[in-house]
Design an enzyme around this catalytic site. Structure first.
Site: not given
Ligand code: PEP
Length: 255
Positions: A9, A11, A95, A97, A167, A173, A213
């Site tokens: 992703n 973003k 997601h 966000e 997630e 993040g 992460s």
């Molecule tokens: C995401 O936003 O889908 C995600 C998993 O981000 P990160 O790997 O940076 O935690």
């Protein structure tokens, strides 16, 4: 036999020149990948450019969201047909966000999912609890309601076009990864909920990705768990040097 999926992703990162370069590097470095489905989800603006690079390769194109209407006065939105015209096959939905900053709810995720399926696209549906919810012992309850909300009215047959991504919001993040045990526990729980509603075969065939992460250093331990069928990667997907090793880990585990 279900393939593992490693999805990136992007973003709101990468202008078209950067997108072209990153997509090219990922494509070139993954030509030998056979057992893992690779999906990259650039911003809308870079979809066409990236499609020109990856079409016909091992790398599949995804989008980060989609509106449910086919067309009309919906400033800022994009439709299924628009995404398809850019070569998109997968759409990330719900997601955290989008839920946190743009008012996404389980109900709107469900509307988007219906539109994705009606148009022959595939969805990566994201669910996950916040830290507050986890600390209050409500992780399963929150995930159950996100799962039942997203899949309200969705038939068992549609699950061949659905991937779920667990997630935990506190791991996105932040550099804090859910431990393999924490991830496995929730993945098994989600699969159990799907089994109750849709039966054993649908639940077993469903791919449930972990996101939060994920990086080369923790990918093997996570992806070795039985109910983890891949990863949705944010930060580490922005460089081929960190994204490709995650794909290679999945590939090694499949072999
Ligand atoms: C995401 O936003 O889908 C995600 C998993 O981000 P990160 O790997 O940076 O935690």
């Amino acid at each position: 036999m279900k393939k593992m999926m490693i999805a990136g992703n992007w973003k709101m990162h990468n202008d078209n020149a950067q997108a072209l370069q990153l997509a090219n590097q990922i494509k070139i470095k993954t030509t030998a990948v056979k057992a893992t489905e690779i999906v990259i989800c650039p911003p809308y603006t870079a979809l066409s450019v990236v499609n020109d690079v990856v079409k016909g390769s091992n790398v599949v194109l995804g989008a980060q969201n989609m509106f449910w209407e086919a067309q009309g006065a919906y400033t800022g939105e994009v439709s299924a047909a628009m995404l398809q015209s850019c070569g998109v096959q997968y759409v990330i939905l719900g997601h955290s966000e989008r839920r946190q900053y743009f008012g996404e709810t389980d109900e709107t995720v469900n509307k988007r999912l219906r539109a994705v399926l009606e148009n022959g696209l595939k969805a990566i549906v994201c669910v996950g609890e916040t830290l507050e919810e986890r600390e209050a012992g409500r992780a399963r309850e929150v995930i159950d309601s996100q799962v039942s909300g997203a899949f309200a009215g969705i038939e068992a047959a549609a699950f061949s076009s659905i991937v779920v991504a667990y997630e935990p919001v506190w791991a996105i993040g932040t550099g804090k990864t859910a431990s393999p045990d924490q991830a496995q526990e929730i993945h098994a729980h989600i699969r159990g909920q799907i089994e109750k509603q849709y039966g054993h075969d649908v639940a077993m065939a469903l791919r449930i990705l972990y996101g939060g992460s994920v990086k080369p250093a923790n990918a093997r331990e996570l992806l070795s768990r039985p109910d983890l069928d891949g990863a949705l990667v944010g930060g580490a997907c922005l460089k081929a040097e960190t994204f490709v090793p995650i794909i290679q880990t999945a590939e090694e585990l499949a072999g």
